[in-house]
Design a protein around this motif. Sequence first.
Motif, PDB file in Angstrom:
ATOM      1  N   TYR A 168       7.358   3.003  -6.924  1.00 23.27           N
ATOM      2  CA  TYR A 168       6.620   3.526  -7.636  1.00 23.27           C
ATOM      3  C   TYR A 168       5.882   2.104  -8.272  1.00 23.27           C
ATOM      4  O   TYR A 168       6.471   1.425  -8.286  1.00 23.27           O
ATOM      5  CB  TYR A 168       7.083   4.256  -8.773  1.00 23.27           C
ATOM      6  CG  TYR A 168       7.616   5.586  -8.084  1.00 23.27           C
ATOM      7  CD1 TYR A 168       6.797   6.847  -7.828  1.00 23.27           C
ATOM      8  CD2 TYR A 168       9.073   5.798  -7.908  1.00 23.27           C
ATOM      9  CE1 TYR A 168       7.119   7.847  -7.258  1.00 23.27           C
ATOM     10  CE2 TYR A 168       9.515   7.039  -7.473  1.00 23.27           C
ATOM     11  CZ  TYR A 168       8.717   7.833  -7.270  1.00 23.27           C
ATOM     12  OH  TYR A 168       9.071   9.343  -6.605  1.00 23.27           O
ATOM     13  N   GLU A 169       4.412   2.252  -8.650  1.00 21.94           N
ATOM     14  CA  GLU A 169       3.860   1.156  -9.033  1.00 21.94           C
ATOM     15  C   GLU A 169       3.006   1.576 -10.398  1.00 21.94           C
ATOM     16  O   GLU A 169       2.515   2.825 -10.276  1.00 21.94           O
ATOM     17  CB  GLU A 169       2.854   0.359  -8.315  1.00 21.94           C
ATOM     18  CG  GLU A 169       2.311  -0.612  -8.715  1.00 21.94           C
ATOM     19  CD  GLU A 169       1.197  -1.419  -7.714  1.00 21.94           C
ATOM     20  OE1 GLU A 169       0.998  -2.698  -7.849  1.00 21.94           O
ATOM     21  OE2 GLU A 169       1.075  -0.666  -6.757  1.00 21.94           O
ATOM     22  N   LEU A 170       3.110   1.182 -11.462  1.00 20.98           N
ATOM     23  CA  LEU A 170       2.340   1.670 -12.716  1.00 20.98           C
ATOM     24  C   LEU A 170       1.011   1.383 -12.590  1.00 20.98           C
ATOM     25  O   LEU A 170       0.472   0.198 -12.279  1.00 20.98           O
ATOM     26  CB  LEU A 170       2.873   0.950 -14.133  1.00 20.98           C
ATOM     27  CG  LEU A 170       2.608   1.503 -15.135  1.00 20.98           C
ATOM     28  CD1 LEU A 170       2.704   2.936 -15.396  1.00 20.98           C
ATOM     29  CD2 LEU A 170       2.899   0.753 -16.315  1.00 20.98           C
ATOM     30  N   GLU A 171       0.016   2.316 -12.527  1.00 19.72           N
ATOM     31  CA  GLU A 171      -1.467   2.068 -12.328  1.00 19.72           C
ATOM     32  C   GLU A 171      -2.107   1.148 -13.440  1.00 19.72           C
ATOM     33  O   GLU A 171      -1.900   1.508 -14.503  1.00 19.72           O
ATOM     34  CB  GLU A 171      -1.971   3.335 -12.083  1.00 19.72           C
ATOM     35  CG  GLU A 171      -3.646   3.477 -11.556  1.00 19.72           C
ATOM     36  CD  GLU A 171      -4.024   4.596 -11.240  1.00 19.72           C
ATOM     37  OE1 GLU A 171      -4.975   5.198 -12.023  1.00 19.72           O
ATOM     38  OE2 GLU A 171      -3.658   5.328 -10.638  1.00 19.72           O
ATOM     39  N   LYS A 175       0.743  -1.276  -0.024  1.00 19.71           N
ATOM     40  CA  LYS A 175       0.027   0.123   0.023  1.00 19.71           C
ATOM     41  C   LYS A 175       0.628   1.162   0.183  1.00 19.71           C
ATOM     42  O   LYS A 175       0.343   2.408  -0.357  1.00 19.71           O
ATOM     43  CB  LYS A 175      -0.957   0.027   1.140  1.00 19.71           C
ATOM     44  CG  LYS A 175      -2.058  -0.911   1.344  1.00 19.71           C
ATOM     45  CD  LYS A 175      -2.887  -0.973   2.245  1.00 19.71           C
ATOM     46  CE  LYS A 175      -3.914  -1.705   2.234  1.00 19.71           C
ATOM     47  NZ  LYS A 175      -5.025  -1.679   3.321  1.00 19.71           N
ATOM     48  N   SER A 176       2.114   1.076   0.373  1.00 19.37           N
ATOM     49  CA  SER A 176       3.022   2.230   0.355  1.00 19.37           C
ATOM     50  C   SER A 176       3.539   2.992  -0.813  1.00 19.37           C
ATOM     51  O   SER A 176       4.145   4.131  -0.951  1.00 19.37           O
ATOM     52  CB  SER A 176       4.190   2.139   1.481  1.00 19.37           C
ATOM     53  OG  SER A 176       5.017   1.070   0.898  1.00 19.37           O
ATOM     54  N   LYS A 177       3.466   2.197  -2.007  1.00 22.67           N
ATOM     55  CA  LYS A 177       3.901   2.404  -3.532  1.00 22.67           C
ATOM     56  C   LYS A 177       2.945   3.440  -3.836  1.00 22.67           C
ATOM     57  O   LYS A 177       1.836   3.357  -3.668  1.00 22.67           O
ATOM     58  CB  LYS A 177       3.878   1.061  -4.022  1.00 22.67           C
ATOM     59  CG  LYS A 177       4.813   0.119  -3.889  1.00 22.67           C
ATOM     60  CD  LYS A 177       5.266  -0.748  -4.948  1.00 22.67           C
ATOM     61  CE  LYS A 177       6.205  -1.760  -4.850  1.00 22.67           C
ATOM     62  NZ  LYS A 177       6.231  -2.689  -5.680  1.00 22.67           N
ATOM     63  N   VAL A 178       3.740   4.388  -4.465  1.00 25.60           N
ATOM     64  CA  VAL A 178       3.025   5.600  -5.319  1.00 25.60           C
ATOM     65  C   VAL A 178       2.395   4.963  -6.579  1.00 25.60           C
ATOM     66  O   VAL A 178       3.329   4.431  -7.236  1.00 25.60           O
ATOM     67  CB  VAL A 178       3.853   6.669  -5.487  1.00 25.60           C
ATOM     68  CG1 VAL A 178       3.253   7.733  -6.076  1.00 25.60           C
ATOM     69  CG2 VAL A 178       4.226   7.290  -4.055  1.00 25.60           C
ATOM     70  N   LYS A 179       1.222   4.977  -6.799  1.00 28.78           N
ATOM     71  CA  LYS A 179       0.662   4.599  -8.207  1.00 28.78           C
ATOM     72  C   LYS A 179       0.705   5.675  -9.232  1.00 28.78           C
ATOM     73  O   LYS A 179       0.475   6.907  -9.084  1.00 28.78           O
ATOM     74  CB  LYS A 179      -0.810   4.222  -8.107  1.00 28.78           C
ATOM     75  CG  LYS A 179      -0.862   3.125  -6.887  1.00 28.78           C
ATOM     76  CD  LYS A 179      -1.923   2.114  -7.573  1.00 28.78           C
ATOM     77  CE  LYS A 179      -2.415   1.309  -6.542  1.00 28.78           C
ATOM     78  NZ  LYS A 179      -1.757   0.214  -6.095  1.00 28.78           N
ATOM     79  N   VAL A 180       1.521   5.368 -10.333  1.00 30.00           N
ATOM     80  CA  VAL A 180       1.770   6.297 -11.441  1.00 30.00           C
ATOM     81  C   VAL A 180       0.875   6.018 -12.691  1.00 30.00           C
ATOM     82  O   VAL A 180       0.856   4.647 -12.792  1.00 30.00           O
ATOM     83  CB  VAL A 180       3.457   6.224 -11.811  1.00 30.00           C
ATOM     84  CG1 VAL A 180       3.545   7.180 -12.919  1.00 30.00           C
ATOM     85  CG2 VAL A 180       4.035   6.356 -10.399  1.00 30.00           C
ATOM     86  N   ASP A 181       0.237   6.771 -13.158  1.00 33.14           N
ATOM     87  CA  ASP A 181      -0.416   6.498 -14.428  1.00 33.14           C
ATOM     88  C   ASP A 181       0.412   6.452 -15.559  1.00 33.14           C
ATOM     89  O   ASP A 181       1.581   6.653 -15.621  1.00 33.14           O
ATOM     90  CB  ASP A 181      -1.746   7.369 -14.743  1.00 33.14           C
ATOM     91  CG  ASP A 181      -1.296   8.841 -14.983  1.00 33.14           C
ATOM     92  OD1 ASP A 181      -0.021   8.934 -14.909  1.00 33.14           O
ATOM     93  OD2 ASP A 181      -2.290   9.536 -14.958  1.00 33.14           O
ATOM     94  N   GLU A 182      -0.200   6.248 -16.706  1.00 33.87           N
ATOM     95  CA  GLU A 182       0.570   5.837 -17.910  1.00 33.87           C
ATOM     96  C   GLU A 182       1.146   7.004 -18.785  1.00 33.87           C
ATOM     97  O   GLU A 182       2.168   6.834 -19.410  1.00 33.87           O
ATOM     98  CB  GLU A 182      -0.601   5.168 -18.947  1.00 33.87           C
ATOM     99  CG  GLU A 182      -0.604   5.588 -20.316  1.00 33.87           C
ATOM    100  CD  GLU A 182      -1.673   5.239 -20.867  1.00 33.87           C
ATOM    101  OE1 GLU A 182      -1.986   5.395 -22.199  1.00 33.87           O
ATOM    102  OE2 GLU A 182      -2.129   3.946 -20.700  1.00 33.87           O
ATOM    103  N   ARG A 183       0.836   8.319 -18.359  1.00 34.56           N
ATOM    104  CA  ARG A 183       1.573   9.351 -18.441  1.00 34.56           C
ATOM    105  C   ARG A 183       2.999   9.342 -18.071  1.00 34.56           C
ATOM    106  O   ARG A 183       3.851  10.012 -18.791  1.00 34.56           O
ATOM    107  CB  ARG A 183       0.754  10.675 -18.271  1.00 34.56           C
ATOM    108  CG  ARG A 183      -0.611  10.712 -18.640  1.00 34.56           C
ATOM    109  CD  ARG A 183      -1.343  12.034 -18.170  1.00 34.56           C
ATOM    110  NE  ARG A 183      -1.310  11.683 -16.663  1.00 34.56           N
ATOM    111  CZ  ARG A 183      -1.630  12.899 -15.894  1.00 34.56           C
ATOM    112  NH1 ARG A 183      -1.964  13.950 -16.327  1.00 34.56           N
ATOM    113  NH2 ARG A 183      -2.226  12.449 -14.686  1.00 34.56           N
TER     114      ARG A 183
END
Length: 98
Positions: A92-95, A48-56
């Motif tokens: 970081y994690e890709l959303e 849960k601590s990873k920041v979700k990063v969108d495709e941009r």
Amino acid sequence: SESMAKDQPSAAGKPRPPRDEGAPALVKDSRFARLHTDPRFQKFPSAKSKVKVDERFKGMFDDDDFRVAPKVDKYGRKLSAGRGEEEMKKFYELEEDE
């Protein structure tokens, strides 16, 4: 030698009570009993601590400008070359699109 360490007195001269190595140290004081059940003091799950990063922003995983990793550790030993990408994926994690 391990059993001798348990029998040795502490700095105050009192013998140490035996402690189970696998069990967590629980606080017996009633003033701090809430400490074990309050969610504010629980370990935060790393998933849960990873920041979700969108495709941009998916380019940051491939771009060398984002991979600023040290080449040596604090003792001067060389580190592996792919370490920068590992560090990015740790935080970081890709959303995923729904």
